[in-house]
Design an enzyme around this catalytic site. Structure first.
Site, PDB file in Angstrom:
ATOM      1  N   SER A 143      43.334  29.703   9.799  1.00 32.75           N
ATOM      2  CA  SER A 143      44.396  30.947  10.115  1.00 32.75           C
ATOM      3  C   SER A 143      44.051  32.560  10.407  1.00 32.75           C
ATOM      4  O   SER A 143      42.782  32.895  10.530  1.00 32.75           O
ATOM      5  CB  SER A 143      44.988  31.600   9.027  1.00 32.75           C
ATOM      6  N   TYR A 157      41.364  33.705   0.499  1.00 31.31           N
ATOM      7  CA  TYR A 157      42.041  32.603   1.588  1.00 31.31           C
ATOM      8  C   TYR A 157      41.201  32.624   3.059  1.00 31.31           C
ATOM      9  O   TYR A 157      41.031  31.388   3.602  1.00 31.31           O
ATOM     10  CB  TYR A 157      43.482  32.923   1.389  1.00 31.31           C
TER      11      TYR A 157
END
Length: 248
Positions: A143, A157
């Site tokens: 990501s 995250y």
């Protein structure tokens, strides 16, 4: 040799798009899922309706026994695994770190980091010529959060995806000489259910203006990048982290 890919978290969002595109490119597809049986079976039905081969296998990628079973059942159903896409991942609910419970952070790390490592380990044991394998390719879905940090949203995250990047680089150097290419795709803002599950269904609309391209990615665009890294067109690519973030 027939092409067989396991796509973890392959029933929804980016994973579903990768599963469908892989099937269209001639792969037999193992659609892994953790809980949404209906979604997984729907992806399999679409693939088989188009003449492809697919199977849905329920397994928790954060558990070593489940991962071993996932690979065993996939090979029994479809043949020798030649590719792995580590797509399964969660964010937890959007919040500051000091407002987040320990369970959310632990579960995110278990799935996003241990899941990638456990599945990759199982793939190496089968693909590496050191173990009698015929080679293969691994692509992990990272990501853009890994370098943006995601402050005020989910820094845990972002940290998990930073770990995925580091793991990709290290593993590529470890096993590329054994016939396994290891790469990652690093998506930016993408239209998936992940935002709603994180507690903000309107997150895409809120953030589109900060993306230089002015829009979020469609899951199919991330799937295209993933399939290129799996393909022979990327035969000299290993250790790459391909950013697909609209310029962000």
């Amino acid at each position: 040799m027939s092409k067989v890919v396991i796509v973890t978290g392959g029933a929804r969002g980016i994973g579903a798009a990768i599963s469908m595109l892989a099937a269209a490119r001639g792969y037999a597809v193992c659609v892994n899922y953790q809980s949404n049986t209906a979604a997984a079976e729907e992806v399999v039905a679409e693939i088989t309706a188009s003449g492809g081969r697919a199977v849905a296998i329920k397994a928790d990628v954060s558990k070593a026994d489940d991962v071993a079973r996932l690979f065993e059942e996939s090979e029994q159903a479809l043949g020798k695994v030649t590719a792995l896409v580590n797509n399964a991942g969660i964010t937890g609910r959007i919040s500051r770190l000091d407002e987040t419970d320990v369970e959310t952070m632990q579960q995110t790390l278990d799935i996003n980091v241990m899941g990638v490592m456990l599945c990759s380990r199982e793939a190496v044991l089968r693909m590496s010529d050191k173990h009698g394998g015929a080679g293969g390719a691994i692509v992990s879905i990272s990501s853009g959060a890994a370098t943006l940090g995601s402050p005020g949203e989910f820094v845990w995250y972002a940290a998990s995806k930073g770990a995925v990047d580091s793991f990709t680089l290290g593993l590529s150097k470890e096993v590329t000489g054994e016939g396994i290419r290891v790469n990652a795709v690093s998506p930016g803002l993408t239209e998936t259910e992940l935002h709603a599950s994180g507690g903000e269904p309107g997150r895409v609309a809120r953030l589109e203006s900060v993306v230089p391209m002015g829009r979020a990615a469609a899951p199919e665009e991330i799937a295209q990048a993933t399939m290129w890294l799996l393909s022979d067109e990327a035969s000299y690519v290993s250790g790459a982290i391909l950013r697909c973030a609209g310029g962000r």
